[in-house]
Design a protein around this motif. Structure first.
Motif, PDB file in Angstrom:
ATOM      1  N   ASN A  43       0.825  -1.199   0.000  1.00 42.66           N
ATOM      2  CA  ASN A  43       0.000   0.000   0.000  1.00 42.66           C
ATOM      3  C   ASN A  43       0.867   1.259   0.000  1.00 42.66           C
ATOM      4  O   ASN A  43       2.012   1.244   0.452  1.00 42.66           O
ATOM      5  CB  ASN A  43      -0.920   0.011   1.226  1.00 42.66           C
ATOM      6  N   TRP A  44       0.278   2.335  -0.497  1.00 42.99           N
ATOM      7  CA  TRP A  44       0.945   3.635  -0.458  1.00 42.99           C
ATOM      8  C   TRP A  44       0.173   4.513   0.520  1.00 42.99           C
ATOM      9  O   TRP A  44      -0.980   4.879   0.289  1.00 42.99           O
ATOM     10  CB  TRP A  44       0.977   4.271  -1.840  1.00 42.99           C
ATOM     11  N   PHE A  45       0.829   4.846   1.645  1.00 43.06           N
ATOM     12  CA  PHE A  45       0.259   5.708   2.661  1.00 43.06           C
ATOM     13  C   PHE A  45       0.940   7.075   2.563  1.00 43.06           C
ATOM     14  O   PHE A  45       2.165   7.151   2.642  1.00 43.06           O
ATOM     15  CB  PHE A  45       0.496   5.133   4.060  1.00 43.06           C
ATOM     16  N   ARG A  46       0.157   8.120   2.429  1.00 46.15           N
ATOM     17  CA  ARG A  46       0.767   9.444   2.296  1.00 46.15           C
ATOM     18  C   ARG A  46      -0.144  10.526   2.868  1.00 46.15           C
ATOM     19  O   ARG A  46      -1.334  10.319   3.085  1.00 46.15           O
ATOM     20  CB  ARG A  46       1.082   9.752   0.831  1.00 46.15           C
ATOM     21  N   THR A  47       0.467  11.674   3.142  1.00 47.38           N
ATOM     22  CA  THR A  47      -0.257  12.893   3.524  1.00 47.38           C
ATOM     23  C   THR A  47      -1.259  12.610   4.640  1.00 47.38           C
ATOM     24  O   THR A  47      -2.474  12.798   4.492  1.00 47.38           O
ATOM     25  CB  THR A  47      -0.988  13.505   2.296  1.00 47.38           C
ATOM     26  N   HIS A  48      -0.730  12.140   5.771  1.00 41.49           N
ATOM     27  CA  HIS A  48      -1.628  11.788   6.865  1.00 41.49           C
ATOM     28  C   HIS A  48      -0.884  11.859   8.195  1.00 41.49           C
ATOM     29  O   HIS A  48       0.324  11.656   8.258  1.00 41.49           O
ATOM     30  CB  HIS A  48      -2.193  10.389   6.663  1.00 41.49           C
ATOM     31  N   ASP A  49      -1.660  12.096   9.256  1.00 43.62           N
ATOM     32  CA  ASP A  49      -1.075  12.169  10.600  1.00 43.62           C
ATOM     33  C   ASP A  49      -0.963  10.767  11.196  1.00 43.62           C
ATOM     34  O   ASP A  49       0.117  10.160  11.217  1.00 43.62           O
ATOM     35  CB  ASP A  49      -1.936  13.082  11.477  1.00 43.62           C
ATOM     36  N   MET A  50      -2.068  10.208  11.680  1.00 41.71           N
ATOM     37  CA  MET A  50      -2.049   8.916  12.364  1.00 41.71           C
ATOM     38  C   MET A  50      -2.379   7.805  11.361  1.00 41.71           C
ATOM     39  O   MET A  50      -3.537   7.554  11.056  1.00 41.71           O
ATOM     40  CB  MET A  50      -3.043   8.941  13.527  1.00 41.71           C
ATOM     41  N   VAL A  51      -1.357   7.135  10.873  1.00 41.86           N
ATOM     42  CA  VAL A  51      -1.498   6.272   9.705  1.00 41.86           C
ATOM     43  C   VAL A  51      -2.138   4.929  10.040  1.00 41.86           C
ATOM     44  O   VAL A  51      -3.168   4.562   9.470  1.00 41.86           O
ATOM     45  CB  VAL A  51      -0.122   6.059   9.038  1.00 41.86           C
ATOM     46  N   MET A  52      -1.567   4.167  10.955  1.00 35.30           N
ATOM     47  CA  MET A  52      -1.994   2.785  11.165  1.00 35.30           C
ATOM     48  C   MET A  52      -2.001   2.448  12.651  1.00 35.30           C
ATOM     49  O   MET A  52      -0.987   2.561  13.324  1.00 35.30           O
ATOM     50  CB  MET A  52      -1.055   1.820  10.419  1.00 35.30           C
ATOM     51  N   LEU A  53      -3.148   1.998  13.137  1.00 30.94           N
ATOM     52  CA  LEU A  53      -3.304   1.621  14.536  1.00 30.94           C
ATOM     53  C   LEU A  53      -3.554   0.120  14.635  1.00 30.94           C
ATOM     54  O   LEU A  53      -4.474  -0.406  14.002  1.00 30.94           O
ATOM     55  CB  LEU A  53      -4.489   2.378  15.156  1.00 30.94           C
ATOM     56  N   LEU A  54      -2.757  -0.561  15.441  1.00 30.87           N
ATOM     57  CA  LEU A  54      -2.926  -1.998  15.681  1.00 30.87           C
ATOM     58  C   LEU A  54      -3.189  -2.191  17.169  1.00 30.87           C
ATOM     59  O   LEU A  54      -2.283  -2.103  17.987  1.00 30.87           O
ATOM     60  CB  LEU A  54      -1.676  -2.772  15.247  1.00 30.87           C
ATOM     61  N   GLY A  55      -4.459  -2.430  17.539  1.00 28.10           N
ATOM     62  CA  GLY A  55      -4.827  -2.549  18.939  1.00 28.10           C
ATOM     63  C   GLY A  55      -5.763  -1.432  19.353  1.00 28.10           C
ATOM     64  O   GLY A  55      -5.479  -0.251  19.122  1.00 28.10           O
ATOM     65  N   HIS A  56      -6.892  -1.788  19.967  1.00 30.40           N
ATOM     66  CA  HIS A  56      -7.966  -0.825  20.204  1.00 30.40           C
ATOM     67  C   HIS A  56      -7.590   0.257  21.209  1.00 30.40           C
ATOM     68  O   HIS A  56      -7.496   1.440  20.874  1.00 30.40           O
ATOM     69  CB  HIS A  56      -9.226  -1.566  20.664  1.00 30.40           C
ATOM     70  N   ASP A  57      -7.432  -0.122  22.474  1.00 29.49           N
ATOM     71  CA  ASP A  57      -6.974   0.828  23.484  1.00 29.49           C
ATOM     72  C   ASP A  57      -6.223   0.067  24.565  1.00 29.49           C
ATOM     73  O   ASP A  57      -6.148  -1.167  24.546  1.00 29.49           O
ATOM     74  CB  ASP A  57      -8.126   1.664  24.062  1.00 29.49           C
ATOM     75  N   ASP A  58      -5.660   0.794  25.519  1.00 29.68           N
ATOM     76  CA  ASP A  58      -4.781   0.175  26.511  1.00 29.68           C
ATOM     77  C   ASP A  58      -5.514  -0.778  27.446  1.00 29.68           C
ATOM     78  O   ASP A  58      -4.888  -1.585  28.124  1.00 29.68           O
ATOM     79  CB  ASP A  58      -4.066   1.260  27.324  1.00 29.68           C
ATOM     80  N   GLY A  59      -6.833  -0.692  27.506  1.00 26.79           N
ATOM     81  CA  GLY A  59      -7.599  -1.584  28.367  1.00 26.79           C
ATOM     82  C   GLY A  59      -8.157  -2.805  27.669  1.00 26.79           C
ATOM     83  O   GLY A  59      -8.766  -3.668  28.307  1.00 26.79           O
ATOM     84  N   TYR A  60      -7.942  -2.914  26.348  1.00 29.69           N
ATOM     85  CA  TYR A  60      -8.543  -4.014  25.591  1.00 29.69           C
ATOM     86  C   TYR A  60      -7.528  -5.154  25.449  1.00 29.69           C
ATOM     87  O   TYR A  60      -6.817  -5.277  24.453  1.00 29.69           O
ATOM     88  CB  TYR A  60      -9.007  -3.529  24.215  1.00 29.69           C
ATOM     89  N   VAL A  61      -7.472  -6.006  26.475  1.00 25.18           N
ATOM     90  CA  VAL A  61      -6.425  -7.026  26.541  1.00 25.18           C
ATOM     91  C   VAL A  61      -6.587  -8.117  25.499  1.00 25.18           C
ATOM     92  O   VAL A  61      -5.647  -8.863  25.220  1.00 25.18           O
ATOM     93  CB  VAL A  61      -6.367  -7.654  27.949  1.00 25.18           C
ATOM     94  N   GLN A  62      -7.785  -8.229  24.890  1.00 21.34           N
ATOM     95  CA  GLN A  62      -7.967  -9.258  23.857  1.00 21.34           C
ATOM     96  C   GLN A  62      -7.029  -9.060  22.676  1.00 21.34           C
ATOM     97  O   GLN A  62      -6.739 -10.003  21.935  1.00 21.34           O
ATOM     98  CB  GLN A  62      -9.421  -9.265  23.362  1.00 21.34           C
ATOM     99  N   ASP A  63      -6.522  -7.851  22.518  1.00 17.32           N
ATOM    100  CA  ASP A  63      -5.603  -7.595  21.405  1.00 17.32           C
ATOM    101  C   ASP A  63      -4.223  -8.214  21.625  1.00 17.32           C
ATOM    102  O   ASP A  63      -3.369  -8.125  20.744  1.00 17.32           O
ATOM    103  CB  ASP A  63      -5.472  -6.085  21.168  1.00 17.32           C
ATOM    104  N   GLN A  64      -4.012  -8.856  22.761  1.00 10.04           N
ATOM    105  CA  GLN A  64      -2.727  -9.518  22.969  1.00 10.04           C
ATOM    106  C   GLN A  64      -2.540 -10.699  22.015  1.00 10.04           C
ATOM    107  O   GLN A  64      -1.418 -11.164  21.808  1.00 10.04           O
ATOM    108  CB  GLN A  64      -2.615  -9.998  24.419  1.00 10.04           C
ATOM    109  N   HIS A  65      -3.606 -11.183  21.416  1.00 10.59           N
ATOM    110  CA  HIS A  65      -3.510 -12.297  20.465  1.00 10.59           C
ATOM    111  C   HIS A  65      -3.384 -11.814  19.020  1.00 10.59           C
ATOM    112  O   HIS A  65      -3.312 -12.631  18.101  1.00 10.59           O
ATOM    113  CB  HIS A  65      -4.741 -13.194  20.589  1.00 10.59           C
ATOM    114  N   MET A  66      -3.358 -10.521  18.828  1.00 11.74           N
ATOM    115  CA  MET A  66      -3.283  -9.944  17.482  1.00 11.74           C
ATOM    116  C   MET A  66      -1.941 -10.237  16.815  1.00 11.74           C
ATOM    117  O   MET A  66      -0.877 -10.110  17.427  1.00 11.74           O
ATOM    118  CB  MET A  66      -3.487  -8.431  17.572  1.00 11.74           C
TER     119      MET A  66
END
Length: 399
Positions: free
Chosen positions: A238-261
């Motif tokens: 992919n080509w990512f350009r002209t953006h501030d917050m590009v890619m987030l992996l994991g919902h928030d600091d309290g969502y521990v289910q993302d430990q299996h991501m």
């Protein structure tokens, strides 16, 4: 000067002169497009990455579209559940959008109203403004090859609780945040979405997703978000350009289910004008490999809550001014067990990668996920065609 060089080679005939000039053109270095500073190349490069080599070498790829599903690598694995007996081939012929009563011929109808495996294509160039988020069904492929398809100016794409989805060859930009909305989802279910935040592609509670060869920029929030326990995702070419917050992996600091991501980020081009989150990781494991970073603002790779990141054979070109440090770690947020490893990366223009924790991280791919990793010195070549490709309909050669 050019004629002196030819004479020095002992070439005097017109035929030899033509051959010499052709050779000189082939050997010229790639130039930079003045409008967007993206690396350019005059044709198919011999050093195609492993994904592109799988299908782009076929001049009849239009007749073998579903071969693409066998070309994916990384944690998504091969997308063979998207092909085989029973696939419905659906063509988008109408650029309209009715979020609550999708009409046949529209993208929303193909993505939500057809049961089973669906392979969606576009017979012509198309600009689509989605009035509400597009919820994509499981076992769906959106294949934009061969047309210039823009999804822009409204809502964008959401994968919610689905599996086996391919999104390929789209230009997704200028997505907007919205109020809480209801929308027709897969199998005719009305689904409420609370405050869509303007992501280009949002992957929520989903598995086995491949996002490949899209051009993404200038959206209300992120460009790609993988959250709420999603896993086995590959984000490539992919080509990512002209953006501030590009890619987030994991919902928030309290969502521990993302430990299996588990997410593979490979062969992407970041820049110009990308500020941060390439990616930002919480809890899970990210294999970030063979990507080109054309500068950053705050940082390139960061996160919180003890994520594990293996950065392998990437090319990091630090900005001329500002932060040279590639990584960022949110202090006080699970920072004791950080695992940030750099393996065979190339750091240019003063770039610095601070390693932390287990520097011997391995992705532990299975047979269908493993792939050959290129040397970081070849990353410019491996990523030169990142983004939505221009596959000319009249071309008898390769895409």
């Amino acid at each position: 000067m050019a004629s002196q060089g030819v004479e020095a080679m002992g070439i005097t005939t017109p035929r030899h002169l033509a051959l010499a000039l052709a050779l000189a053109i082939v050997l010229m270095p790639r130039t930079i497009n003045a409008a967007n500073k993206r690396p350019q190349n005059s044709g198919i490069d011999k050093n195609l990455n492993v994904i592109d080599r799988c299908w782009r070498s076929d001049p009849l790829w239009r007749h073998h579209r579903q071969r693409l599903a066998r070309c994916s690598v990384g944690y998504a694995g091969k997308m063979t559940n998207n092909i085989g007996p029973g696939v419905t081939c659906y063509r988008v012929t109408d650029n309209g959008d009715d979020p609550m009563n999708p009409k046949p011929g529209t993208l929303r109808y193909g993505a939500t109203q057809i049961r089973g495996k669906v392979w969606i294509t576009f017979p012509k160039d198309m600009n689509i403004k989605l009035h509400r988020p597009l919820l994509v069904s499981s076992f769906t492929t959106i294949d934009g090859r061969g047309a210039h398809v823009n999804i822009a100016g409204g809502a964008c794409i959401t994968l919610l609780g689905v599996t086996d989805v391919i999104i390929h060859g789209l230009r997704i930009h200028n997505c907007q945040t919205q109020e809480t909305v209801e929308v027709m989802g897969p199998e005719g279910h009305i689904i409420r979405i609370d405050y869509p935040d303007g992501d280009a592609i949002s992957v929520i509670s989903s598995t086995k997703v491949w996002i490949d060869h899209n051009t993404l920029y200038d959206c209300g929030d992120g460009l790609v978000d993988v959250t709420h326990g999603s896993t086995d995702v590959t984000i490539s070419n992919n080509w990512f350009r002209t953006h501030d917050m590009v890619m987030l992996l994991g919902h928030d600091d309290g969502y521990v289910q993302d430990q299996h991501m588990r997410v593979t980020v490979a062969f992407n081009y970041f820049g110009p004008d990308c500020d941060q989150r390439m990616p930002r990781v919480r809890y899970g494991f990210a294999h970030v490999v063979n990507n080109l970073y054309q500068g950053w603002g705050l940082y390139a790779i960061g996160g919180s809550m003890n994520p594990s990141v293996r950065s392998e054979a990437n090319l990091f070109i630090a900005p001329d001014a500002g932060r040279k440090e590639i990584t960022w770690k949110l202090r006080g947020k699970g920072g004791s067990d950080w695992n940030f490893a750099s393996t065979n990366d190339v750091l240019e223009n003063g770039a610095v990668f601070t390693q932390t924790g287990d520097v011997g991280l391995e992705p532990h791919y299975n047979r269908t996920q493993a792939f050959r990793i290129g040397d970081a010195t070849s990353v410019r070549s491996l990523t030169w065609s990142a983004g939505a490709l221009s596959c000319l309909k009249r071309s008898k050669t390769r895409c």
